[in-house]
Design an enzyme around this catalytic site. Sequence first.
Site, mmCIF file in Angstrom:
data_model
loop_
_atom_site.group_PDB
_atom_site.id
_atom_site.type_symbol
_atom_site.label_atom_id
_atom_site.label_comp_id
_atom_site.label_asym_id
_atom_site.label_seq_id
_atom_site.Cartn_x
_atom_site.Cartn_y
_atom_site.Cartn_z
ATOM 1 N N SER A 265 -26.861 -23.526 1.790
ATOM 2 C CA SER A 265 -25.931 -23.715 2.913
ATOM 3 C C SER A 265 -26.377 -22.846 4.079
ATOM 4 C CB SER A 265 -24.526 -23.293 2.472
ATOM 5 O OG SER A 265 -23.660 -23.200 3.575
ATOM 6 N N TYR B 292 -18.765 -16.850 -1.191
ATOM 7 C CA TYR B 292 -19.441 -18.154 -1.064
ATOM 8 C C TYR B 292 -20.805 -17.974 -0.394
ATOM 9 C CZ TYR B 292 -20.647 -22.890 0.288
ATOM 10 O OH TYR B 292 -21.327 -24.070 0.448
HETATM 11 N N1 LIG Z 1 -19.702 -30.036 2.755
HETATM 12 C C1 LIG Z 1 -20.278 -29.047 3.400
HETATM 13 O O1 LIG Z 1 -19.964 -28.762 4.577
HETATM 14 C C2 LIG Z 1 -21.370 -28.243 2.733
HETATM 15 C C3 LIG Z 1 -22.226 -27.495 3.548
HETATM 16 C C4 LIG Z 1 -23.255 -26.758 2.955
HETATM 17 C C5 LIG Z 1 -23.412 -26.788 1.578
HETATM 18 N N2 LIG Z 1 -22.551 -27.518 0.799
HETATM 19 C C6 LIG Z 1 -22.804 -27.504 -0.652
HETATM 20 O O2 LIG Z 1 -23.102 -28.826 -1.045
HETATM 21 C C7 LIG Z 1 -22.823 -28.997 -2.431
HETATM 22 C C8 LIG Z 1 -22.037 -30.281 -2.606
HETATM 23 O O3 LIG Z 1 -20.791 -30.137 -1.944
HETATM 24 P P1 LIG Z 1 -19.995 -31.346 -1.290
HETATM 25 O O4 LIG Z 1 -19.811 -31.006 0.139
HETATM 26 O O5 LIG Z 1 -20.589 -32.638 -1.653
HETATM 27 O O6 LIG Z 1 -18.551 -31.105 -1.994
HETATM 28 P P2 LIG Z 1 -17.663 -32.000 -2.967
HETATM 29 O O7 LIG Z 1 -17.406 -33.340 -2.351
HETATM 30 O O8 LIG Z 1 -16.471 -31.155 -3.290
HETATM 31 O O9 LIG Z 1 -18.560 -32.179 -4.275
HETATM 32 C C9 LIG Z 1 -18.794 -31.101 -5.152
HETATM 33 C C10 LIG Z 1 -19.369 -31.598 -6.449
HETATM 34 O O10 LIG Z 1 -19.618 -30.464 -7.308
HETATM 35 C C11 LIG Z 1 -19.131 -30.763 -8.602
HETATM 36 N N3 LIG Z 1 -18.696 -29.559 -9.323
HETATM 37 C C12 LIG Z 1 -17.961 -28.526 -8.846
HETATM 38 N N4 LIG Z 1 -17.678 -27.666 -9.853
HETATM 39 C C13 LIG Z 1 -18.256 -28.176 -10.968
HETATM 40 C C14 LIG Z 1 -18.292 -27.770 -12.337
HETATM 41 N N5 LIG Z 1 -17.697 -26.640 -12.759
HETATM 42 N N6 LIG Z 1 -18.954 -28.538 -13.227
HETATM 43 C C15 LIG Z 1 -19.571 -29.675 -12.828
HETATM 44 N N7 LIG Z 1 -19.570 -30.113 -11.550
HETATM 45 C C16 LIG Z 1 -18.905 -29.377 -10.646
HETATM 46 C C17 LIG Z 1 -17.939 -31.698 -8.372
HETATM 47 O O11 LIG Z 1 -17.741 -32.505 -9.509
HETATM 48 P P3 LIG Z 1 -16.438 -32.451 -10.487
HETATM 49 O O12 LIG Z 1 -15.310 -31.845 -9.711
HETATM 50 O O13 LIG Z 1 -16.213 -33.878 -10.889
HETATM 51 O O14 LIG Z 1 -16.885 -31.610 -11.627
HETATM 52 C C18 LIG Z 1 -18.426 -32.533 -7.196
HETATM 53 O O15 LIG Z 1 -19.138 -33.652 -7.670
HETATM 54 C C19 LIG Z 1 -22.105 -27.722 -2.870
HETATM 55 O O16 LIG Z 1 -23.030 -26.891 -3.538
HETATM 56 C C20 LIG Z 1 -21.660 -27.105 -1.552
HETATM 57 O O17 LIG Z 1 -21.533 -25.701 -1.662
HETATM 58 C C21 LIG Z 1 -21.544 -28.254 1.342
#
Ligand SMILES: NC(=O)c1ccc[n+]([C@@H]2O[C@H](COP(=O)([O-])OP(=O)(O)OC[C@H]3O[C@@H](n4cnc5c(N)ncnc54)[C@H](OP(=O)(O)O)[C@@H]3O)[C@@H](O)[C@H]2O)c1
Length: 249
Positions: free
Chosen positions: A136, A149
């Site tokens: 990130s 985070y």
């Molecule tokens: N959105 C942003 O602005 C942003 C920016 C920079 C980086 N990121 C990073 O991008 C990645 C994806 O995030 P996203 O934005 O796509 O968020 P999201 O829509 O909330 O998706 C997060 C995913 O992580 C999985 N997950 C979380 N805890 C888990 C666990 N204990 N076991 C297995 N799976 C787990 C969830 O699946 P389940 O709940 O079904 O388990 C879900 O599929 C993350 O690492 C986040 O930190 C996001």
Amino acid sequence: MNNIALITGATSGFGRAAVERFVAAGWRVVACGRRAERLQALVDALGADKVHGAAFDIRDEAAMRAALGELPAGFRDIDLLVNNAGLALGTRPAQESSLDDWRTMVETNILALVTLTRALLPTLIERKGAIVNVSSTAATYPYPGGNVYGGTKAFVTQFSLNLRADLHGSGVRVTSLEPGMAETEFTLVRTHGDQAASDALYSGANPMTAQDIAETIFWIASLPPHLNLNRLEMMPVSQSFAGFQVART
Ligand SMILES: NC(=O)c1ccc[n+]([C@@H]2O[C@H](COP(=O)([O-])OP(=O)(O)OC[C@H]3O[C@@H](n4cnc5c(N)ncnc54)[C@H](OP(=O)(O)O)[C@@H]3O)[C@@H](O)[C@H]2O)c1
């Protein structure tokens, strides 16, 4: 030709969009996440010959190893690991934050990521594969409420760079992908389910989409095998940098 990816966090956001992108290009994908019904929906939509759903909590090492051990033929020889599962919890200052939230972030974003990576390294080395770790902009730029985070994502970035050093000569590629603001379920999770807060954050901001990130992951994985993208930072045009804060007496 690389053609099998294992993508964590495939039930939502970047991960789900990445599954769709890779399958559209002819890859087979092991899609991981806790919400089994969402994984089944991906299998139903994209085909059981293209997607294998592996439902487990990534923090549960035994469940992770069992899922890897149960991969069907045709999904075992993993060429690409996309370490995407992760979360932020809480927006309050450190002194007001929940220790439980901090532990969950460390266990998910760091401990689970290194455990899965370690388990798949022999296969990835054998196949001269690739790893894309979803870090990130929070890894580099501090902000109020980013505390643990941002710390976990700084770990992901540095672990990625150190992996490159250790994998020197193996042919395995490693990339730290560092996105800024993208609209997914990320803020809903961070606020413990506050849909209004999530809507307010993204409203009028023209944030990146999950498809933007999925396309970038696909592009990284499709680069010629002699190229390694070490780090890639990306933001929506609407997001940029602000100055330092000063506390006045
Ligand atoms: N959105 C942003 O602005 C942003 C920016 C920079 C980086 N990121 C990073 O991008 C990645 C994806 O995030 P996203 O934005 O796509 O968020 P999201 O829509 O909330 O998706 C997060 C995913 O992580 C999985 N997950 C979380 N805890 C888990 C666990 N204990 N076991 C297995 N799976 C787990 C969830 O699946 P389940 O709940 O079904 O388990 C879900 O599929 C993350 O690492 C986040 O930190 C996001």
